[in-house]
Write an enzyme that holds these catalytic residues in place. Structure first.
Site, PDB file in Angstrom:
ATOM      1  N   ASP A  89     100.937 110.271  17.807  1.00 22.10           N
ATOM      2  CA  ASP A  89     101.973 111.242  17.423  1.00 22.10           C
ATOM      3  C   ASP A  89     102.900 111.502  18.605  1.00 22.10           C
ATOM      4  O   ASP A  89     104.118 111.618  18.445  1.00 22.10           O
ATOM      5  CB  ASP A  89     101.329 112.559  16.977  1.00 22.10           C
ATOM      6  CG  ASP A  89     100.367 112.351  15.826  1.00 22.10           C
ATOM      7  OD1 ASP A  89     100.573 111.404  15.045  1.00 22.10           O
ATOM      8  OD2 ASP A  89      99.390 113.119  15.727  1.00 22.10           O
ATOM      9  N   ASN A 116     102.619 117.438  14.856  1.00 16.81           N
ATOM     10  CA  ASN A 116     102.445 116.995  16.251  1.00 16.81           C
ATOM     11  C   ASN A 116     103.670 116.225  16.735  1.00 16.81           C
ATOM     12  O   ASN A 116     104.129 116.384  17.874  1.00 16.81           O
ATOM     13  CB  ASN A 116     101.222 116.079  16.381  1.00 16.81           C
ATOM     14  CG  ASN A 116      99.905 116.792  16.130  1.00 16.81           C
ATOM     15  OD1 ASN A 116      99.822 118.011  16.203  1.00 16.81           O
ATOM     16  ND2 ASN A 116      98.859 116.023  15.826  1.00 16.81           N
ATOM     17  N   ASP A 123      93.464 121.832  13.606  1.00 19.27           N
ATOM     18  CA  ASP A 123      92.504 120.845  14.128  1.00 19.27           C
ATOM     19  C   ASP A 123      91.266 121.557  14.673  1.00 19.27           C
ATOM     20  O   ASP A 123      91.379 122.379  15.597  1.00 19.27           O
ATOM     21  CB  ASP A 123      93.137 120.041  15.275  1.00 19.27           C
ATOM     22  CG  ASP A 123      94.075 118.958  14.785  1.00 19.27           C
ATOM     23  OD1 ASP A 123      94.134 118.709  13.568  1.00 19.27           O
ATOM     24  OD2 ASP A 123      94.762 118.364  15.636  1.00 19.27           O
ATOM     25  N   THR A 171      93.101 111.895  20.720  1.00 18.12           N
ATOM     26  CA  THR A 171      93.678 112.390  19.455  1.00 18.12           C
ATOM     27  C   THR A 171      95.135 112.811  19.669  1.00 18.12           C
ATOM     28  O   THR A 171      95.437 113.538  20.613  1.00 18.12           O
ATOM     29  CB  THR A 171      92.903 113.621  18.941  1.00 18.12           C
ATOM     30  OG1 THR A 171      91.534 113.511  19.316  1.00 18.12           O
ATOM     31  CG2 THR A 171      93.050 113.755  17.449  1.00 18.12           C
ATOM     32  N   GLY A 230      93.204 118.355  22.865  1.00 17.83           N
ATOM     33  CA  GLY A 230      94.043 118.841  21.770  1.00 17.83           C
ATOM     34  C   GLY A 230      95.143 117.857  21.419  1.00 17.83           C
ATOM     35  O   GLY A 230      95.315 116.816  22.063  1.00 17.83           O
ATOM     36  N   LYS A 246      99.754 115.130  11.795  1.00 14.43           N
ATOM     37  CA  LYS A 246     100.565 114.122  12.490  1.00 14.43           C
ATOM     38  C   LYS A 246     102.045 114.502  12.555  1.00 14.43           C
ATOM     39  O   LYS A 246     102.679 114.417  13.607  1.00 14.43           O
ATOM     40  CB  LYS A 246     100.399 112.760  11.814  1.00 14.43           C
ATOM     41  CG  LYS A 246      98.979 112.218  11.955  1.00 14.43           C
ATOM     42  CD  LYS A 246      98.807 110.870  11.300  1.00 14.43           C
ATOM     43  CE  LYS A 246      97.333 110.510  11.153  1.00 14.43           C
ATOM     44  NZ  LYS A 246      96.575 110.463  12.388  1.00 14.43           N
ATOM     45  N   GLY A 247     102.607 114.904  11.414  1.00 19.13           N
ATOM     46  CA  GLY A 247     104.036 115.213  11.396  1.00 19.13           C
ATOM     47  C   GLY A 247     104.368 116.383  12.303  1.00 19.13           C
ATOM     48  O   GLY A 247     105.337 116.334  13.072  1.00 19.13           O
ATOM     49  N   GLY A 289      96.859 101.350  22.004  1.00 19.79           N
ATOM     50  CA  GLY A 289      95.954 102.182  22.791  1.00 19.79           C
ATOM     51  C   GLY A 289      96.014 101.814  24.259  1.00 19.79           C
ATOM     52  O   GLY A 289      97.095 101.766  24.859  1.00 19.79           O
TER      53      GLY A 289
HETATM   54  O1  RIB Z   1      97.071 112.062  14.778  1.00 21.18           O
HETATM   55  C1  RIB Z   1      96.214 113.137  15.016  1.00 21.18           C
HETATM   56  C2  RIB Z   1      96.238 114.100  13.881  1.00 21.18           C
HETATM   57  O2  RIB Z   1      95.738 113.477  12.717  1.00 21.18           O
HETATM   58  C3  RIB Z   1      95.386 115.320  14.104  1.00 21.18           C
HETATM   59  O3  RIB Z   1      96.131 116.384  14.647  1.00 21.18           O
HETATM   60  C4  RIB Z   1      94.802 115.604  12.731  1.00 21.18           C
HETATM   61  O4  RIB Z   1      95.240 116.823  12.236  1.00 21.18           O
HETATM   62  C5  RIB Z   1      95.226 114.453  11.838  1.00 21.18           C
HETATM   63  O5  RIB Z   1      96.242 114.806  10.984  1.00 21.18           O
END
Ligand code: RIB
Length: 315
Positions: free
Chosen positions: A257, A47, A17, A253, A292, A44-45, A226
């Site tokens: 996840d 995370n 990222d 962000t 992050g 996403k995965g 949200g």
């Molecule tokens: O959900 C956030 C993620 O979506 C970020 O880490 C980015 O890499 C995207 O995949």
């Protein structure tokens, strides 16, 4: 749990990222001086795997990487978090990356993700890890890999009696056969809108959208909203889970996840799904107070502290 060994198997992507903070996104042809930058682990995965592992879950992660510096970032991350990597390295491709614009005032984000080698995750890759999926208590995936791979993973899991979770992100059309493979479907508002063709803004909208998704075959639908919390709909009850405040929002962000990883962990630990939704809301509330994605995932201790002493009015 479903009587299986406690283990969460996740199929998805890892990318690096690159997050840029600014007061607004650049216009076409314009160069804008930004306010901050951070390069860190994302996807996403991956995370979701970090969120669940940090809470104490046993986690394996199925994906593809290149053979480069970003791949080493992934391997170091998973080593540090105790995540078992079930990953192919493709030296003819590259590990992906995401451009993340973060609004400096609100912490909201906009993303372009290039999955790189992970865009080649195939049904054969998933088959290679069939035993691992079948031996898990939970299988979770998203829509950043090709949907054929996600479908194969969900089908293997379903046939083996493994609890299945789909986070249909990024938003993409999904057919009823795929929805019917999902014990839990966890979209956000915009993903729920795309899946149903309905405007999903309020908890009431989310309830209507969830019913429509259940009519098409999905199991329990949890729509994340949200700053408005989440709507939990299991076919018998529809409950609006209110938002949790953990402090000033720095960056949103990865909050979805965090929600998915924490929900999967709680479910796997035997927590009832509605309570697991409340737990996941608290986890996500902490994640948005930090910059992050993977690095912002909270610990059990932090979530317990917030739940016993919630912050009022977000300050
Ligand atoms: O959900 C956030 C993620 O979506 C970020 O880490 C980015 O890499 C995207 O995949």
């Amino acid at each position: 749990m479903n009587g299986k060994n406690s283990h969460i198997s996740i199929l998805g992507i890892f990318v690096a990222d690159a997050a840029f903070r600014a007061s607004r996104p650049p216009r076409m042809g314009e160069t804008l001086i930004g306010l901050g930058f951070n390069l860190g682990p994302g996807g996403k995965g991956s995370n979701q795997a970090v969120a669940a592992a940090r809470l104490g879950a046993s986690v394996s992660f199925i994906s593809r990487l290149g053979d480069d510096a970003f791949a080493r970032l992934a391997i170091d991350l998973w080593d540090n978090e105790g995540i078992q990597a079930l990953v192919e390295h493709d030296s003819n491709s590259f590990t992906g990356a995401a451009y993340i614009y973060v609004d400096d005032q609100t912490g909201d984000n906009a993303i372009i993700v290039v999955p790189g080698a992970a865009s080649d995750v195939s049904e054969q890759d998933v088959e290679r890890h069939r035993n691992s999926i079948e031996g898990s208590s939970i299988f979770m995936t998203q829509l950043e890999t090709p949907v054929s791979a996600a479908r194969r993973g969900l089908r293997i899991a379903r046939e083996a009696g493994v609890t299945t979770i789909l986070n249909p992100a990024p938003a993409a059309p999904v057919d009823s056969q795929l929805l019917a493979l999902c014990d839990y479907l966890i979209p956000n508002e915009s993903e729920a809108s795309l899946l149903t063709g309905m405007d999903v803004v309020s908890p009431q909208d989310a309830g209507v959208a969830a019913t429509s998704l259940q009519e098409r075959g999905a199991g329990t639908v949890i729509i994340t909203l949200g700053e408005n919390g989440a709507m939990y709909c299991d076919g018998k009850v529809q409950v609006h889970v209110p938002p949790v405040r953990a402090g000033q929002v720095i960056e949103t962000t990865g909050a979805g996840d965090c929600f998915c990883g924490a929900f999967a962990w709680a479910l796997d630990a035997g927590v009832e799904p509605l309570e697991a939704t409340r737990y996941a809301c608290a986890a996500a509330a902490i994640s948005v107070t930090r910059p992050g994605t993977a690095p912002s995932m909270p610990t059990r201790k932090e979530i317990a502290a917030l739940r016993s002493n919630p912050v009022s009015n977000g300050e």
